[in-house]
Design a protein around this motif. Sequence first.
Motif, mmCIF file in Angstrom:
data_model
loop_
_atom_site.group_PDB
_atom_site.id
_atom_site.type_symbol
_atom_site.label_atom_id
_atom_site.label_comp_id
_atom_site.label_asym_id
_atom_site.label_seq_id
_atom_site.Cartn_x
_atom_site.Cartn_y
_atom_site.Cartn_z
ATOM 1 N N VAL A 65 -8.578 6.267 -21.740
ATOM 2 C CA VAL A 65 -7.239 6.644 -22.206
ATOM 3 C C VAL A 65 -6.609 5.431 -22.874
ATOM 4 O O VAL A 65 -6.989 4.285 -22.607
ATOM 5 N N PRO A 66 -5.626 5.640 -23.752
ATOM 6 C CA PRO A 66 -4.995 4.513 -24.432
ATOM 7 C C PRO A 66 -4.114 3.700 -23.484
ATOM 8 O O PRO A 66 -3.613 4.210 -22.485
ATOM 9 N N VAL A 67 -3.944 2.413 -23.820
ATOM 10 C CA VAL A 67 -2.968 1.623 -23.077
ATOM 11 C C VAL A 67 -1.589 2.232 -23.291
ATOM 12 O O VAL A 67 -1.342 2.938 -24.267
ATOM 13 N N ASN A 68 -0.706 1.988 -22.368
ATOM 14 C CA ASN A 68 0.663 2.526 -22.421
ATOM 15 C C ASN A 68 0.720 4.045 -22.282
ATOM 16 O O ASN A 68 1.737 4.655 -22.601
ATOM 17 N N SER A 69 -0.381 4.656 -21.810
ATOM 18 C CA SER A 69 -0.366 6.113 -21.641
ATOM 19 C C SER A 69 -0.032 6.530 -20.220
ATOM 20 O O SER A 69 0.022 7.723 -19.918
ATOM 21 N N VAL A 70 0.179 5.547 -19.341
ATOM 22 C CA VAL A 70 0.552 5.865 -17.966
ATOM 23 C C VAL A 70 1.799 5.077 -17.583
ATOM 24 O O VAL A 70 2.062 3.992 -18.115
ATOM 25 N N THR A 71 2.572 5.630 -16.669
ATOM 26 C CA THR A 71 3.750 4.959 -16.129
ATOM 27 C C THR A 71 3.718 5.084 -14.609
ATOM 28 O O THR A 71 2.801 5.709 -14.036
ATOM 29 N N THR A 72 4.724 4.556 -13.970
ATOM 30 C CA THR A 72 4.801 4.662 -12.507
ATOM 31 C C THR A 72 5.059 6.094 -12.046
ATOM 32 O O THR A 72 4.965 6.379 -10.849
ATOM 33 N N ASP A 73 5.378 6.986 -13.003
ATOM 34 C CA ASP A 73 5.619 8.390 -12.659
ATOM 35 C C ASP A 73 4.407 9.286 -12.895
ATOM 36 O O ASP A 73 4.449 10.475 -12.593
ATOM 37 N N THR A 74 3.330 8.706 -13.448
ATOM 38 C CA THR A 74 2.167 9.527 -13.793
ATOM 39 C C THR A 74 1.440 10.044 -12.553
ATOM 40 O O THR A 74 0.908 11.155 -12.549
ATOM 41 N N PHE A 75 1.424 9.248 -11.491
ATOM 42 C CA PHE A 75 0.702 9.623 -10.273
ATOM 43 C C PHE A 75 1.591 9.448 -9.045
ATOM 44 O O PHE A 75 2.504 8.631 -9.029
ATOM 45 N N ASP A 76 1.295 10.230 -8.020
ATOM 46 C CA ASP A 76 1.779 9.991 -6.666
ATOM 47 C C ASP A 76 0.616 9.458 -5.845
ATOM 48 O O ASP A 76 -0.547 9.850 -6.071
ATOM 49 N N VAL A 77 0.903 8.571 -4.903
ATOM 50 C CA VAL A 77 -0.142 8.004 -4.057
ATOM 51 C C VAL A 77 0.218 8.243 -2.598
ATOM 52 O O VAL A 77 1.273 7.802 -2.129
ATOM 53 N N ASN A 78 -0.642 8.942 -1.900
ATOM 54 C CA ASN A 78 -0.441 9.214 -0.477
ATOM 55 C C ASN A 78 -1.556 8.552 0.325
ATOM 56 O O ASN A 78 -2.714 8.526 -0.119
ATOM 57 N N VAL A 79 -1.213 8.019 1.485
ATOM 58 C CA VAL A 79 -2.222 7.380 2.317
ATOM 59 C C VAL A 79 -2.094 7.868 3.756
ATOM 60 O O VAL A 79 -0.985 8.111 4.249
ATOM 61 N N LYS A 80 -3.244 8.004 4.389
ATOM 62 C CA LYS A 80 -3.314 8.296 5.817
ATOM 63 C C LYS A 80 -4.098 7.162 6.460
ATOM 64 O O LYS A 80 -5.239 6.893 6.090
ATOM 65 N N ILE A 81 -3.482 6.494 7.447
ATOM 66 C CA ILE A 81 -4.070 5.312 8.073
ATOM 67 C C ILE A 81 -4.406 5.619 9.527
ATOM 68 O O ILE A 81 -3.578 6.167 10.258
ATOM 69 N N SER A 82 -5.611 5.227 9.934
ATOM 70 C CA SER A 82 -6.030 5.477 11.311
ATOM 71 C C SER A 82 -6.894 4.332 11.821
ATOM 72 O O SER A 82 -7.443 3.545 11.045
ATOM 73 N N ASP A 83 -7.002 4.249 13.134
ATOM 74 C CA ASP A 83 -7.830 3.251 13.803
ATOM 75 C C ASP A 83 -8.784 4.004 14.717
ATOM 76 O O ASP A 83 -8.395 4.487 15.782
ATOM 77 N N PRO A 84 -10.051 4.130 14.315
ATOM 78 C CA PRO A 84 -10.995 4.957 15.079
ATOM 79 C C PRO A 84 -11.282 4.450 16.481
ATOM 80 O O PRO A 84 -11.857 5.175 17.295
ATOM 81 N N ARG A 85 -10.856 3.246 16.799
ATOM 82 C CA ARG A 85 -11.084 2.719 18.152
ATOM 83 C C ARG A 85 -10.162 3.369 19.175
ATOM 84 O O ARG A 85 -10.444 3.343 20.380
ATOM 85 N N LEU A 86 -9.057 3.929 18.711
ATOM 86 C CA LEU A 86 -8.023 4.408 19.614
ATOM 87 C C LEU A 86 -8.286 5.830 20.081
ATOM 88 O O LEU A 86 -8.911 6.631 19.365
ATOM 89 N N THR A 114 -8.055 0.608 -24.980
ATOM 90 C CA THR A 114 -8.290 1.778 -24.127
ATOM 91 C C THR A 114 -9.014 1.323 -22.866
ATOM 92 O O THR A 114 -9.604 0.240 -22.819
ATOM 93 N N GLY A 115 -8.968 2.169 -21.880
ATOM 94 C CA GLY A 115 -9.672 1.875 -20.637
ATOM 95 C C GLY A 115 -9.884 3.140 -19.844
ATOM 96 O O GLY A 115 -9.122 4.102 -19.963
ATOM 97 N N LYS A 116 -10.933 3.116 -19.056
ATOM 98 C CA LYS A 116 -11.289 4.280 -18.250
ATOM 99 C C LYS A 116 -10.608 4.263 -16.882
ATOM 100 O O LYS A 116 -10.673 5.222 -16.127
ATOM 101 N N TYR A 117 -9.930 3.147 -16.592
ATOM 102 C CA TYR A 117 -9.363 2.949 -15.260
ATOM 103 C C TYR A 117 -7.845 2.732 -15.347
ATOM 104 O O TYR A 117 -7.328 2.265 -16.362
ATOM 105 N N VAL A 118 -7.176 3.049 -14.245
ATOM 106 C CA VAL A 118 -5.740 2.819 -14.142
ATOM 107 C C VAL A 118 -5.473 2.073 -12.840
ATOM 108 O O VAL A 118 -5.970 2.463 -11.781
ATOM 109 N N VAL A 119 -4.708 1.004 -12.939
ATOM 110 C CA VAL A 119 -4.293 0.259 -11.757
ATOM 111 C C VAL A 119 -2.898 0.724 -11.348
ATOM 112 O O VAL A 119 -1.984 0.801 -12.180
#
Length: 441
Positions: A65-86, A114-119
């Motif tokens: 995709v072209p540079v400048n084609s994404v903003t902070t509103d393009t994606f939502d990021v959700n995370v679920k964190i766990s500790d399998p020892r517990l 352009t780039g295939k990745y988004v940070v």
Amino acid sequence: MFKKMKKQARKAFLLSLVACTTFSFSSGVMAKEMKTQPTSYQTVTEIEDWGPAITKVIVDLGRPVPVNSVTTDTFDVNVKISDPRLAEPFLYEGERTITKAYVSDKDGNPAVATGKYVVLEMEFGPNVPLSTAMNYDWRKTGFNDWTDNEYTITQQEAIATPAGTISGLTIDTFSGGIKELVDEFSTGEATYDDVTLTYADFEPKKDNKKNPLVIWLHGAGEGGTDPTIPISGNKAVNWASDDIQSYFGGAYVLAPQTPTFWMDGETSFGDGTSKYEDALMSLIEEYVSSNKDIDTDRIYIGGDSNGGYMTMLMIRDYPEYFAAAIPTCEALADTLITDEQIEDMKNVPTWFVTSANDPVVNVNNYTVPTYERLVAAGAPNVHLSLFDNVVDTSGLYKNDDGTPYEYNGHWSWIYVYNNDVKTTIDGKEITLMEWLASQSK
């Protein structure tokens, strides 16, 4: 007059029709949906003053995709964190706050065209639990360990490209993680008399000269058998940073790990001995002999809390081996050190670091009286940095009243890793790292 106006109106109508037709055609092309290759994400973990934090994700979109084609509103990021020892592994779940978004290469470097990745860079901090990458299991093991962090990145706005648009992506396939600085360490293990210690180590670039060795001994929470924990549970990994390395002109770093606690003594916990002492010395000697460019006149040892305790035992029992020591919030009770041992230790250049409000190790029973006894015994090169408390010195984190964010008073190692420790010697101010790097037997 009437006919003239009618002709102009007709002309305007035709122009509008052409414009609408052109716009409709153009919009139709841009609305063409593109198919993408399989998508995935990587996490990027950085070791901060309070421990490891996931600071960004690198998303593989499956198509450039072209540079400048994404903003902070393009994606939502959700995370679920766990500790399998517990017994109940779940820790946190929620939406991360995106602070910056940009098109990149596969390593997360901003793309040129352009780039295939988004940070997606995200908010993190000592009071942002959704950024955490490690959990302290105080109920059962007493150790830190890496958490399981499951991310779901959901596209909210279409991404326009010359070939069409990309929309509706849900990315939840984890393709690996980057741990900055941690990944520059190697790991290994060594066994002596049926006692096995794991370790992480960093080697400087080969430079055709002798290089010093810094040995760092971890605190109670970093025991176990994963040697990345001792350098990541707090910011010990910073010994390998360009800034700290520059003081030494390139230094080896050895971070041994005990399977339990350095303070596990021959008779009881913290009794002035350690059942790991012989194995630790064997590991150090073996490591030095395996790296011929280590300067044996510049072997330094330090550690925090449990590791500070072990540091004290090592300079007590091997005072001729180490060029200097930096016991930090050390936990060897002064009452366990004899006057004869003070005489043995006094000629080892030593810089104590601790905080007066330490809630774990009372400085009046540990560091302070020991330091005073060394001074009284005539120690020629011993120093004490006694802080009132432990606060953020980066200026990034604040308390609600605007003052610097305050950490647990036991965490005086933060000052060490950031080289925020200074004193005046012979009328000249000197930092801890400057002092340490200048010590030689």
